[in-house]
Design a protein around this motif. Structure first.
Motif, PDB file in Angstrom:
ATOM      1  N   LYS A   6       0.835  -1.202   0.000  1.00  0.00           N
ATOM      2  CA  LYS A   6       0.000   0.000   0.000  1.00  0.00           C
ATOM      3  C   LYS A   6       0.869   1.252   0.000  1.00  0.00           C
ATOM      4  O   LYS A   6       0.540   2.259  -0.638  1.00  0.00           O
ATOM      5  N   GLU A   7       1.996   1.170   0.715  1.00  0.00           N
ATOM      6  CA  GLU A   7       2.879   2.335   0.797  1.00  0.00           C
ATOM      7  C   GLU A   7       3.420   2.719  -0.576  1.00  0.00           C
ATOM      8  O   GLU A   7       3.480   3.905  -0.925  1.00  0.00           O
ATOM      9  N   SER A   8       3.797   1.688  -1.367  1.00  0.00           N
ATOM     10  CA  SER A   8       4.332   1.990  -2.700  1.00  0.00           C
ATOM     11  C   SER A   8       3.257   2.573  -3.608  1.00  0.00           C
ATOM     12  O   SER A   8       3.531   3.445  -4.429  1.00  0.00           O
ATOM     13  N   VAL A   9       2.011   2.095  -3.440  1.00  0.00           N
ATOM     14  CA  VAL A   9       0.909   2.638  -4.235  1.00  0.00           C
ATOM     15  C   VAL A   9       0.643   4.090  -3.844  1.00  0.00           C
ATOM     16  O   VAL A   9       0.459   4.961  -4.702  1.00  0.00           O
ATOM     17  N   ILE A  10       0.638   4.374  -2.543  1.00  0.00           N
ATOM     18  CA  ILE A  10       0.383   5.735  -2.076  1.00  0.00           C
ATOM     19  C   ILE A  10       1.460   6.685  -2.582  1.00  0.00           C
ATOM     20  O   ILE A  10       1.173   7.802  -3.045  1.00  0.00           O
ATOM     21  N   GLU A  11       2.718   6.250  -2.510  1.00  0.00           N
ATOM     22  CA  GLU A  11       3.801   7.107  -2.976  1.00  0.00           C
ATOM     23  C   GLU A  11       3.656   7.412  -4.458  1.00  0.00           C
ATOM     24  O   GLU A  11       3.895   8.538  -4.902  1.00  0.00           O
ATOM     25  N   ARG A  12       3.272   6.416  -5.250  1.00  0.00           N
ATOM     26  CA  ARG A  12       3.108   6.649  -6.667  1.00  0.00           C
ATOM     27  C   ARG A  12       1.920   7.586  -6.934  1.00  0.00           C
ATOM     28  O   ARG A  12       1.973   8.432  -7.827  1.00  0.00           O
ATOM     29  N   LEU A  13       0.829   7.417  -6.151  1.00  0.00           N
ATOM     30  CA  LEU A  13      -0.354   8.265  -6.353  1.00  0.00           C
ATOM     31  C   LEU A  13      -0.087   9.722  -5.968  1.00  0.00           C
ATOM     32  O   LEU A  13      -0.800  10.620  -6.413  1.00  0.00           O
ATOM     33  N   VAL A  26      -3.545  12.270  -3.089  1.00  0.00           N
ATOM     34  CA  VAL A  26      -3.387  11.678  -1.763  1.00  0.00           C
ATOM     35  C   VAL A  26      -3.499  12.743  -0.687  1.00  0.00           C
ATOM     36  O   VAL A  26      -4.273  12.620   0.271  1.00  0.00           O
ATOM     37  N   ASP A  27      -2.734  13.832  -0.832  1.00  0.00           N
ATOM     38  CA  ASP A  27      -2.763  14.897   0.173  1.00  0.00           C
ATOM     39  C   ASP A  27      -4.117  15.593   0.219  1.00  0.00           C
ATOM     40  O   ASP A  27      -4.498  16.148   1.259  1.00  0.00           O
ATOM     41  N   LEU A  28      -4.845  15.573  -0.902  1.00  0.00           N
ATOM     42  CA  LEU A  28      -6.192  16.156  -0.919  1.00  0.00           C
ATOM     43  C   LEU A  28      -7.232  15.238  -0.277  1.00  0.00           C
ATOM     44  O   LEU A  28      -8.391  15.594  -0.157  1.00  0.00           O
ATOM     45  N   GLY A  29      -6.819  14.036   0.123  1.00  0.00           N
ATOM     46  CA  GLY A  29      -7.745  13.113   0.789  1.00  0.00           C
ATOM     47  C   GLY A  29      -8.745  12.479  -0.137  1.00  0.00           C
ATOM     48  O   GLY A  29      -9.831  12.075   0.289  1.00  0.00           O
ATOM     49  N   MET A  30      -8.388  12.355  -1.415  1.00  0.00           N
ATOM     50  CA  MET A  30      -9.341  11.841  -2.403  1.00  0.00           C
ATOM     51  C   MET A  30      -9.256  10.331  -2.592  1.00  0.00           C
ATOM     52  O   MET A  30     -10.140   9.746  -3.218  1.00  0.00           O
ATOM     53  N   ALA A  90      -9.857  17.376   2.308  1.00  0.00           N
ATOM     54  CA  ALA A  90      -9.788  18.741   1.787  1.00  0.00           C
ATOM     55  C   ALA A  90     -10.721  18.842   0.599  1.00  0.00           C
ATOM     56  O   ALA A  90     -10.881  17.881  -0.137  1.00  0.00           O
ATOM     57  N   PRO A  91     -11.361  19.998   0.390  1.00  0.00           N
ATOM     58  CA  PRO A  91     -12.298  20.112  -0.724  1.00  0.00           C
ATOM     59  C   PRO A  91     -11.590  20.108  -2.060  1.00  0.00           C
ATOM     60  O   PRO A  91     -10.448  20.535  -2.173  1.00  0.00           O
ATOM     61  N   VAL A  92     -12.297  19.622  -3.083  1.00  0.00           N
ATOM     62  CA  VAL A  92     -11.771  19.718  -4.439  1.00  0.00           C
ATOM     63  C   VAL A  92     -11.874  21.163  -4.886  1.00  0.00           C
ATOM     64  O   VAL A  92     -12.922  21.797  -4.728  1.00  0.00           O
ATOM     65  N   PRO A  93     -10.786  21.740  -5.415  1.00  0.00           N
ATOM     66  CA  PRO A  93     -10.830  23.144  -5.834  1.00  0.00           C
ATOM     67  C   PRO A  93     -11.902  23.367  -6.885  1.00  0.00           C
ATOM     68  O   PRO A  93     -12.275  22.460  -7.619  1.00  0.00           O
TER      69      PRO A  93
END
Length: 391
Positions: A6-13, A26-30, A90-93
Motif C-alpha cells: 500500500k505504501e508503494s501505491v500511495i507514494e506513486r499516487l 493523496v494529500d487532498l484526501g481523495m 480537503a475540498p476539491v478546488p
C-alpha cells in the motif's frame, strides 16, 4: 514477482495532480482505502458527483500511475461520489474558467481468453456448466432476495452453485449472505470467491465499502464485471446465478450479449406498472437470443399472521397472466412475508434459516422448475443442430 505494498501505491499516487493541478490526490484526501490482491490493486477516488465525467482523465492518470509500479499486473480504479457531510480531508478546488486539455486515455487492457465457447460467439467460463441471469425491468421488486434464495434452493436440491452480484451500483450479496472481508487470490493470478451457506460468491461489495456510492460509466462497469466473471476461481459449478442490475441498460445488454447465458429468470410484482418494466427485460433477452426460463411473481399476496386471511395488496396473478400471454413458464408466487425480509436483512435467507418453512419450499420448487427449464432448453438446442451424414 515483486511484492506490491500500500505504501508503494500511495507514494506513486502522490505524483498524480489533483483537480486543476492543485496538490496531489493523496494529500487532498481523495484516495480511498487501497485493497491489494497480490498483483492487482483496487481503490477509488472521491470526487463531486457533478464533475465525475469531467474528472475521468484524473482517474485514468491514477490508473496509469499504479500500473507503472513494478509487480502490478492490473489496477481497478473507480470514481466515487463525495458523501454529504464529509468523505474528503480537503475540498476539491473549484472548476477553472478555461478548460484544460484532457489527459490521453489509457490503452484498454486485453481480456483474458477463456477456452470454452457456447454459441453465438459468447465465450464460456471454465468450470461453470450453466449461467443464469435473474433480472427485473425495475428496482424494488425483490430481485436480489429472489436471486439469493433461488441460488440456495438450487444448492438445497443438490447442485453446486455460485452467485455473481452484477449490480455494481448497489451490491446486495455481502449483506444478504452475511459475508465480510476481502477475497484472496489463487497463485497471485485469479481471485478466490467468498463462501457461505455452500455458495461461492463474488461481489463488488467485497472490494468497496458498503456506503461508498459508485459513479462508474459503462466501460468501467463492464471491465469490473468481466474480471469478476472470468478472473475468479468459480469451478466446478453446476450453475452460476447472476444477480443482474435492475433495468435494461448497457450493463445488462452487454452481459446478455457476451456471456453464454443458459437462460434468464424475470422477477416482477403483480401490478401493471411493474409488469410494463418486466416486459422490457423479457424483450431484451429475446432480442439477444437468451432463453427465457420463466417469470417469478414476487410480493404476490399477504397472509395476515393473526387470522391467516389473504390480502392481494398489489393485485394478484398479473405475472402469471403475462407469462401465459407470452408463452413463458410461470415459475411461482412468492408471498409478501415479513420473515423473508427479516431473514434477508439478517444475512440468513429463508431457505437456510427456515428450510422446513412454507416460503423455503416455494423457493426450492422455483429452483426445480428453473433447472428443468435449463435442461429443456439444452435439449432443444441440441435437437436444432443439424446432423451431417456421409454416405
Amino acid at each position: 514477482m515483486m511484492t506490491v505494498t500500500k505504501e508503494s501505491v500511495i507514494e506513486r499516487l502522490k505524483t498524480v495532480n489533483g483537480p486543476n493541478f492543485t496538490g496531489n490526490i493523496v494529500d487532498l484526501g481523495m484516495v480511498s482505502e487501497i485493497f491489494i490482491a497480490d498483483s492487482k490493486v483496487f481503490f477509488s477516488i472521491t470526487v463531486p458527483a457533478a464533475r465525475a465525467q469531467e474528472l475521468e482523465p484524473l482517474r485514468a492518470a491514477a490508473e496509469r500511475a499504479v500500473k507503472g509500479i513494478p509487480g502490478v499486473a492490473s489496477a481497478v480504479v473507480a470514481l466515487t461520489a463525495e458523501k454529504k457531510g464529509g468523505g474528503m480531508e480537503a475540498p476539491v478546488p473549484p472548476r477553472p474558467a478555461a478548460p484544460r486539455p484532457a489527459a490521453p486515455q489509457p490503452a484498454q487492457r486485453p481480456t483474458p481468453q477463456a477456452p470454452a465457447s457456447h454459441g453465438h460467439g459468447r465465450r464460456g467460463v471454465p468450470g461453470i456448466d450453466a449461467i443464469i441471469a435473474v433480472a427485473s425491468g425495475k428496482g424494488g421488486v425483490g430481485k436480489s432476495t429472489t436471486a439469493v434464495n433461488l441460488a440456495l434452493g438450487l444448492a438445497a436440491n443438490g447442485l453446486k452453485v455460485g452467485v455473481l452480484d452484477a449490480d455494481i451500483y448497489g451490491p446486495s450479496m455481502p449483506r444478504l449472505l452475511a459475508i465480510h472481508g476481502r477475497p484472496q487470490t489463487v497463485d497471485g493470478k485469479i481471485l478466490r470467491p467468498m463462501q457461505n451457506y455452500g455458495l461461492k460468491v463474488m461481489s463488488m461489495g467485497f472490494l468497496v465499502d458498503e456506503e461508498t456510492p459508485m459513479i462508474w460509466r459503462g466501460p468501467m462497469v463492464m471491465s469490473a464485471l468481466t474480471q469478476m466473471l472470468r478472473e475468479v476461481e468459480w469451478g466446478p459449478l453446476d450453475v452460476l446465478v447472476v444477480d443482474m442490475p435492475p433495468g435494461t441498460g448497457d450493463a445488462q445488454l452487454t452481459m446478455a450479449q457476451q456471456v453464454p447465458l443458459a437462460g434468464a429468470v424475470i422477477v416482477s410484482t403483480p401490478q401493471d406498472l411493474a409488469l410494463i418494466d418486466a416486459r422490457k427485460g423479457l424483450n431484451m433477452f429475446k432480442k439477444v437470443d437468451v432463453p427465457l426460463l420463466g417469470i417469478v411473481e414476487n410480493m404476490s399476496y399477504f397472509l395476515a399472521p393473526d387470522t391467516g386471511k389473504r390480502y392481494d395488496i398489489f393485485g394478484h396473478g398479473g405475472a402469471r397472466r403475462e407469462a401465459e400471454r407470452l408463452g413463458v413458464t410461470f415459475l411461482g408466487e412468492v408471498p409478501l412475508e415479513m420473515g423473508i425480509r427479516e431473514s434477508s436483512d439478517a444475512g440468513a435467507p429463508v431457505v437456510v434459516s427456515k428450510p422446513d418453512g412454507a416460503e423455503a419450499k416455494i423457493y426450492r420448487d422455483i429452483a426445480s422448475k428453473v433447472w428443468d427449464r435449463i435442461q429443456e432448453e439444452r435439449g432443444a438446442a441440441e435437437a436444432a443442430v443439424p446432423s451431417i451424414v456421409f454416405e
